[in-house]
Design a protein around this motif. Structure first.
Motif, PDB file in Angstrom:
ATOM      1  N   ALA A  82       2.826   2.541 -16.763  1.00 19.84           N
ATOM      2  CA  ALA A  82       2.449   3.955 -16.811  1.00 19.84           C
ATOM      3  C   ALA A  82       2.533   4.502 -18.237  1.00 19.84           C
ATOM      4  O   ALA A  82       1.694   5.312 -18.651  1.00 19.84           O
ATOM      5  N   LEU A  83       3.547   4.076 -19.004  1.00 23.53           N
ATOM      6  CA  LEU A  83       3.615   4.481 -20.410  1.00 23.53           C
ATOM      7  C   LEU A  83       2.369   4.006 -21.161  1.00 23.53           C
ATOM      8  O   LEU A  83       1.759   4.761 -21.934  1.00 23.53           O
TER       9      LEU A  83
ATOM     10  N   GLY B  61      -4.791   5.959 -22.593  1.00 24.28           N
ATOM     11  CA  GLY B  61      -5.721   6.958 -22.074  1.00 24.28           C
ATOM     12  C   GLY B  61      -5.839   8.185 -22.955  1.00 24.28           C
ATOM     13  O   GLY B  61      -6.931   8.756 -23.106  1.00 24.28           O
ATOM     14  N   GLU B  62      -4.724   8.603 -23.562  1.00 26.75           N
ATOM     15  CA  GLU B  62      -4.736   9.787 -24.421  1.00 26.75           C
ATOM     16  C   GLU B  62      -4.863   9.417 -25.902  1.00 26.75           C
ATOM     17  O   GLU B  62      -4.732  10.285 -26.765  1.00 26.75           O
TER      18      GLU B  62
ATOM     19  N   PHE C 168      -7.522  -3.039 -17.656  1.00 24.69           N
ATOM     20  CA  PHE C 168      -6.440  -3.403 -16.735  1.00 24.69           C
ATOM     21  C   PHE C 168      -5.546  -2.212 -16.407  1.00 24.69           C
ATOM     22  O   PHE C 168      -5.120  -2.026 -15.263  1.00 24.69           O
ATOM     23  N   ILE C 169      -5.262  -1.380 -17.376  1.00 20.89           N
ATOM     24  CA  ILE C 169      -4.220  -0.364 -17.236  1.00 20.89           C
ATOM     25  C   ILE C 169      -4.691   0.867 -16.476  1.00 20.89           C
ATOM     26  O   ILE C 169      -3.869   1.706 -16.062  1.00 20.89           O
ATOM     27  N   GLU C 170      -5.966   0.998 -16.250  1.00 13.58           N
ATOM     28  CA  GLU C 170      -6.537   2.233 -15.709  1.00 13.58           C
ATOM     29  C   GLU C 170      -5.885   2.714 -14.407  1.00 13.58           C
ATOM     30  O   GLU C 170      -5.576   3.899 -14.279  1.00 13.58           O
TER      31      GLU C 170
ATOM     32  N   ILE D  88       5.251  10.862 -18.628  1.00 15.58           N
ATOM     33  CA  ILE D  88       4.313  11.400 -19.618  1.00 15.58           C
ATOM     34  C   ILE D  88       5.064  11.889 -20.853  1.00 15.58           C
ATOM     35  O   ILE D  88       4.654  11.659 -21.994  1.00 15.58           O
ATOM     36  N   ALA D  89       6.206  12.545 -20.617  1.00 19.02           N
ATOM     37  CA  ALA D  89       7.004  13.059 -21.737  1.00 19.02           C
ATOM     38  C   ALA D  89       7.509  11.923 -22.616  1.00 19.02           C
ATOM     39  O   ALA D  89       7.475  12.010 -23.862  1.00 19.02           O
ATOM     40  N   VAL D  90       7.980  10.833 -21.994  1.00 17.54           N
ATOM     41  CA  VAL D  90       8.472   9.694 -22.769  1.00 17.54           C
ATOM     42  C   VAL D  90       7.341   9.074 -23.584  1.00 17.54           C
ATOM     43  O   VAL D  90       7.525   8.713 -24.759  1.00 17.54           O
ATOM     44  N   ALA D  91       6.161   8.964 -22.996  1.00 12.12           N
ATOM     45  CA  ALA D  91       5.014   8.407 -23.716  1.00 12.12           C
ATOM     46  C   ALA D  91       4.701   9.223 -24.965  1.00 12.12           C
ATOM     47  O   ALA D  91       4.426   8.669 -26.041  1.00 12.12           O
ATOM     48  N   HIS D  92       4.766  10.548 -24.843  1.00 11.34           N
ATOM     49  CA  HIS D  92       4.498  11.412 -25.998  1.00 11.34           C
ATOM     50  C   HIS D  92       5.623  11.319 -27.028  1.00 11.34           C
ATOM     51  O   HIS D  92       5.369  11.358 -28.239  1.00 11.34           O
TER      52      HIS D  92
END
Length: 698
Positions: free
Chosen positions: A227-228, A234-235, A256-258, A277-281
């Motif tokens: 998910a990360l 994606g972003e 693959f990740i979609e 989402i917060a961790v990814a940012h």
């Protein structure tokens, strides 16, 4: 005290796999105290295990002289032998085995690490390719994942916590299961302002320091990472310049990740999508100064290999390779302009034989540097791919480290020769034909090693006191056996001074160069490859890039991106058994140490408070732990912050070694529940966490 003789000796600890540099205070030939080496650590701090080795050195329950079995295997009947008799016995057996079955029928196993040059040289000199270490139950999945993606194992890169801005620890309990310098650097980074996220199936003291702590459903770390990656890709939060220059397989990863969205991962892991989402940012904002710690003792489940791959994919997306605060390639003596340190393993001729564990011919994507020792019982019992007749086990206890010890022991019983070289008595020692007592690390000098890193150096483990009892250093033991077996020419030394002079000859250093600080600095400053043009020196893949789509995997019919598989929940009425470590002990090897045993002599069974209440269990109640026909008891320890599907205990207890009285049958032995797990996964690791037990009040 008038007339006393004192000295300080710089050396290297051998109590755990970290091998910290140490300073030993010696007074009148005895150890007074053990400190950390301040020249390398920046202080004299050291963990409890290292400082307590004063007690091991003086322990009367060490192996005190060579012993030859005098009864059935496992009977505990021994007779004292001289070194000459014991070495002749081993050499004669090995000669007979080589004559009838070939050198490949001999296997050598150890704990792994940088001090194994002599071990590898010895088994190679006998004509065998069969060296392995403990990593099938520790780090194989990480080593092999990085090797297939970057062309280098895990230990060829270093974490730069001094400059890190954001870290994720995947069940890496860095403040309790400690490497001394790593823990200190981590604390310093926190004080400097580094933020970190911690994932685990239970609360730990490391979790208490985290900015975000996620109690994961067991086995779903991989879903969290997917998910990360989904958000970062994606972003377009990744380091585009790094990815475009140094990454292969971005198109395939994007496809693959979609489907692996944060909302999907919330259902898998229990972590809210908004948090993911917060961790990814946060990762993106901190890049490239990010560290995603792979963890220790990572042999958990069949999916573990792909979890480790996903971590290195995140490193690549965030451009953290060779970036201050990220993942730095280790450099060696040649990067500093020196000729290579001479290695004994390069002396014997190459061995053109299949390995017993299938690596290199059946499992071509796995590195032979660590091997897969879990396949040893299969090879012995089935003579597959050929008869295995002898096993030399150096300071390593597969019957304590590997799952299903009874199945492992069954294989060992068929051997013609089983030799244990150790300081302490062990479970494999108790079923060995011969036990050879090694001088402990404070009593011996070992060959020089190159300590790789951004600032490489030469390190030396140096003798501080005379050997206790009738024990000998390994360089002597191996030389003596080699001479008896007609391969002494590959070990061109008569004493340790000659050995080290031979190693250093091409580099221009000498033994006395270690006197001042205990090491030889090879570069006054960090060596970093150019991130725009020079990372091909770090990525050892055919493409000289970080391969998200791994050529090594694809060529061997293994997918780089298989569909995610949801980990199974425990059967009705069962819990998943998870094991781990603490700062006080090195698995089971230090349990008989007088000082450390007083601090923690038994393990407890940790479980979720609500689950315990459902079963009528209170804190410190005695509980019965059953599974696979095994029943043991332990005290319960309750926590709200442990996943309800999990019970947790410390690894290595319940030792069945009567000659070590302080630890004999103290606590619960975890690996006896892990029946059927001496198996091969795609990463070469045993799936030790695929073990389930019942708990009830005793």
């Amino acid at each position: 005290m008038s007339g006393s003789m004192s000295k300080k000796v710089f050396s290297v600890c051998a109590t755990c796999s970290v091998r910290c540099p140490i300073e030993v205070d010696v007074e009148n030939g005895a150890i007074k105290h053990i400190w950390g080496n301040p020249h390398l650590l920046g202080g004299r701090y050291l963990c409890p295990r290292g400082t307590a080795q004063k007690a091991t050195q003086a322990d009367t329950e060490r192996v005190r002289h060579p012993m030859i079995r005098d009864g059935e295997r496992g009977s505990g009947k021994w007779r004292k032998a001289s070194w000459e008799e014991a070495l002749d016995y081993v050499a004669d057996k090995l000669k007979n085995i080589i004559e009838h079955h070939g050198g490949e029928s001999i296997v050598f196993g150890d704990r792994g690490g940088p001090f194994n040059d002599l071990h590898r040289a010895f088994i190679k000199a006998l004509g065998s390719p069969n060296y392995f270490n403990q990593h099938a139950t520790c780090s194989n999945s990480v080593h092999n994942a990085h090797n297939a993606m970057a062309g280098q194992r895990r230990n060829t890169v270093a974490y730069d916590y001094k400059n890190c801005n954001y870290s994720i620890l995947y069940s890496r309990n860095i403040l309790e299961s400690i490497g001394t310098k790593e823990a200190k650097d981590f604390i310093d980074a926190l004080e400097r302002g580094m933020k970190f996220t911690y994932t685990d199936v239970r609360w730990t003291y490391t979790a208490a320091k985290a900015d975000r702590f996620f109690t994961l459903r067991p086995g779903t770390d991989y879903a969290f990472n997917l998910a990360l990656i989904n958000v970062i890709v994606g972003e377009k939060l990744y380091d585009a310049e790094f990815v475009n220059t140094w990454v292969l397989g971005m198109k395939e990863l994007t496809s693959f990740i979609e489907p692996y969205t944060p909302e999907w991962a919330e259902r898998e892991t229990g972590i809210p999508a908004k948090q993911i989402i917060a961790v990814a940012h946060e990762l993106s904002d901190a890049k490239p100064a990010v560290i995603l710690h792979q963890g220790w003792m990572t042999a958990r489940d069949g999916n573990d290999y792909y979890l480790r791959r996903s971590i290195y994919i995140l490193y690549g997306l965030l451009g953290a390779y060779e970036a201050p605060g990220g993942l730095l390639f280790n450099k060696n003596e040649t990067h500093c302009g020196f000729k290579p340190l001479r290695k004994f393993v390069n002396m014997p001729p190459k061995v053109e034989k299949k390995r017993f564990d299938g690596i290199g011919w059946k499992y071509k994507h796995l590195t032979a540097d660590y091997g897969c020792g879990q396949m040893l019982p299969h090879a012995i019992l089935n003579e597959d791919p050929y008869p295995v007749k002898a096993f030399i086990c150096y300071r390593f206890d597969p019957l304590a480290a590997y799952p299903d010890p009874e199945a492992f022991k069954k294989g060992l019983e068929k051997l013609d020769l089983l030799v244990s070289v150790d300081i302490n008595y062990s479970q494999i020692g108790m079923v060995s034909d011969v036990i050879l007592p090694e001088a402990m690390h404070l009593e011996r000098t070992d060959p020089v090693i190159v300590k790789g890193g951004p600032k490489p150096a030469l390190w030396l483990r140096r003798q501080a006191v005379e050997p206790k009892y009738d024990s000998k250093p390994k360089w002597w033991i191996i030389k003596q056996l080699a001479e008896r077996l007609g391969v002494g020419q590959y070990f061109p030394y008569n004493d340790i001074d000659e050995l080290i002079a031979w190693q250093l000859q091409d580099m221009g250093f000498k033994l006395s160069d270690f006197d001042e600080k205990g090491f030889i600095e090879l570069s006054p400053k960090q060596i970093l490859f150019d991130r725009k043009t020079g990372l091909g020196a770090g990525f050892k893949t055919p493409s000289k890039k970080l391969e998200f789509v791994s050529s090594m995997l694809e060529e061997n019919g293994i997918p780089s991106f298989p569909p995610y598989e949801t980990p199974g929940s425990p059967p009705e009425g069962h819990f998943r058994l998870i094991t781990g470590k603490i700062a006080v002990h090195t698995q089971g090897t230090t349990l008989n140490n007088k000082y450390l045993n007083e601090i923690q002599s038994e393990n407890k069974m940790w479980m979720n408070t609500a689950e315990a209440a459902r079963l009528g269990i209170k804190n410190d109640d005695l509980v019965e732990v059953s599974g696979e026909g095994v029943v043991q008891t332990a005290k319960a320890a309750l926590s709200e912050y442990i996943h309800p599907e999990v019970v947790y205990t410390l690894h290595g207890y319940g030792r069945d070694v009567p000659l070590q009285t302080r630890s004999y049958k103290k606590g619960l032995r975890d690996n006896v529940y892990m029946k059927g797990l001496l198996t091969m996964t795609v990463g070469g690791n045993c799936p030790v966490a695929e073990c389930f037990v019942r708990i009830k009040k005793a």
